[in-house]
Design an enzyme around this catalytic site. Structure first.
Site, mmCIF file in Angstrom:
data_model
loop_
_atom_site.group_PDB
_atom_site.id
_atom_site.type_symbol
_atom_site.label_atom_id
_atom_site.label_comp_id
_atom_site.label_asym_id
_atom_site.label_seq_id
_atom_site.Cartn_x
_atom_site.Cartn_y
_atom_site.Cartn_z
ATOM 1 N N TYR A 51 15.574 20.022 28.249
ATOM 2 C CA TYR A 51 15.030 21.316 28.643
ATOM 3 C C TYR A 51 13.761 21.683 27.861
ATOM 4 C CZ TYR A 51 19.836 21.901 30.425
ATOM 5 O OH TYR A 51 21.052 21.733 31.028
ATOM 6 N N HIS A 79 24.120 13.709 27.968
ATOM 7 C CA HIS A 79 23.657 14.525 29.088
ATOM 8 C C HIS A 79 23.903 13.848 30.440
ATOM 9 C CE1 HIS A 79 20.417 17.712 30.299
ATOM 10 N NE2 HIS A 79 21.418 17.683 31.149
#
Length: 265
Positions: free
Chosen positions: A42, A100
């Site tokens: 992010y 992730h």
């Protein structure tokens, strides 16, 4: 290690502007959130950490989660970049550290022991995985010494993940639902809107309350007034008939479906 206490969280994917991200995190914590989710991918860990620091909430009362980028899943990179994430966050540890995506540099036998090492070293209290298939999840459960504390996947009323919810109960971890509003699609869903109107609630609160009732920890991204509005879901008890109606909705498509995701192989 005490069990991980996960409540409705603030998702920060897409909060790219540092000032907005920092303000949103601080506002969420002051409103009552105690779970903040970020990721190396992010590119906002520093802003998230600044928001945590700005709030008056005790750090020990907040579950902070981040995720290792799929390009960083070789053992040495896991160890190095996890510590870099701590530096960006301004923290001495995170509560939850995820794989992730099990793609690109992910190799279960090599990657997962590095997460055990980080837990043993106090870099993270708990280990999680994200976007795993059932087979990959069972494999990870066998390899890891640490218990899997959480599995994070897309989950919302039009993509309910019944199989992974059942597997979370079987393997005793929490299912964390990202995109719990279906990237906004749920907000315009006529059947959700009908339930919302009947209960004098927003469609977002209905969707989040359904998730919480079904044992899913939703992590909606929000800004402004929506931050506090979404938190209302914690105190909402939908009727059995409304919950059953949501359960019976026709399933839709994934909103997040990269070509190299594990389920597309």
């Amino acid at each position: 290690m005490p069990p991980l206490d996960l409540s409705l969280g603030l998702g920060t994917s897409g909060l790219d502007d540092p000032e907005i991200c920092t303000d949103t995190v601080a506002t969420a914590l002051e409103a009552g959130y105690r779970h903040v989710d970020t990721a190396q991918m992010y590119d906002n860990e520093a802003a998230v950490g600044a928001g945590i620091a700005e709030s008056d909430v005790d750090r020990e009362d907040v579950v902070v989660a981040t995720k290792i980028h799929p390009e960083n899943l070789s053992p040495d990179d896991v160890r190095e970049t996890a510590r870099a994430s701590l530096d960006r966050l301004g923290l001495d540890r995170v509560d939850l550290l995820y794989v992730h995506w099990p793609i690109r540099t992910y190799d279960a036998a090599a990657t997962l022991p590095a997460f055990d090492d980080l837990r043993d070293a106090g870099v993270t209290d708990h280990v999680g995985v994200s976007n795993f298939t059932p087979d990959l999840l069972r494999e990870a459960d066998e390899i890891l010494d640490a218990p899997i504390a959480a599995h994070q996947v897309e989950c919302h009323p039009r993509f309910q993940q019944p199989g992974l919810r059942a597997l979370a109960a079987e393997l005793d971890h929490r299912l964390v639902g990202y995109s719990p509003l279906g990237r906004g699609e749920i907000l315009d869903d006529p059947e959700i809107a009908e339930i919302a109107e009947r209960n004098d609630l927003s469609a977002a609160v209905v969707a989040l309350a359904w998730a919480l009732d079904r044992g899913v920890v939703p992590i909606p991204k929000a800004r402004g007034d929506h931050v506090r509005e979404n938190l209302r879901a914690v105190d909402i008890d939908l009727s059995d008939s409304d919950l059953d109606a949501i359960d019976a909705l026709d399933p839709g498509e994934r909103q997040i479906d990269p070509d190299d995701a594990a389920w597309n192989r």
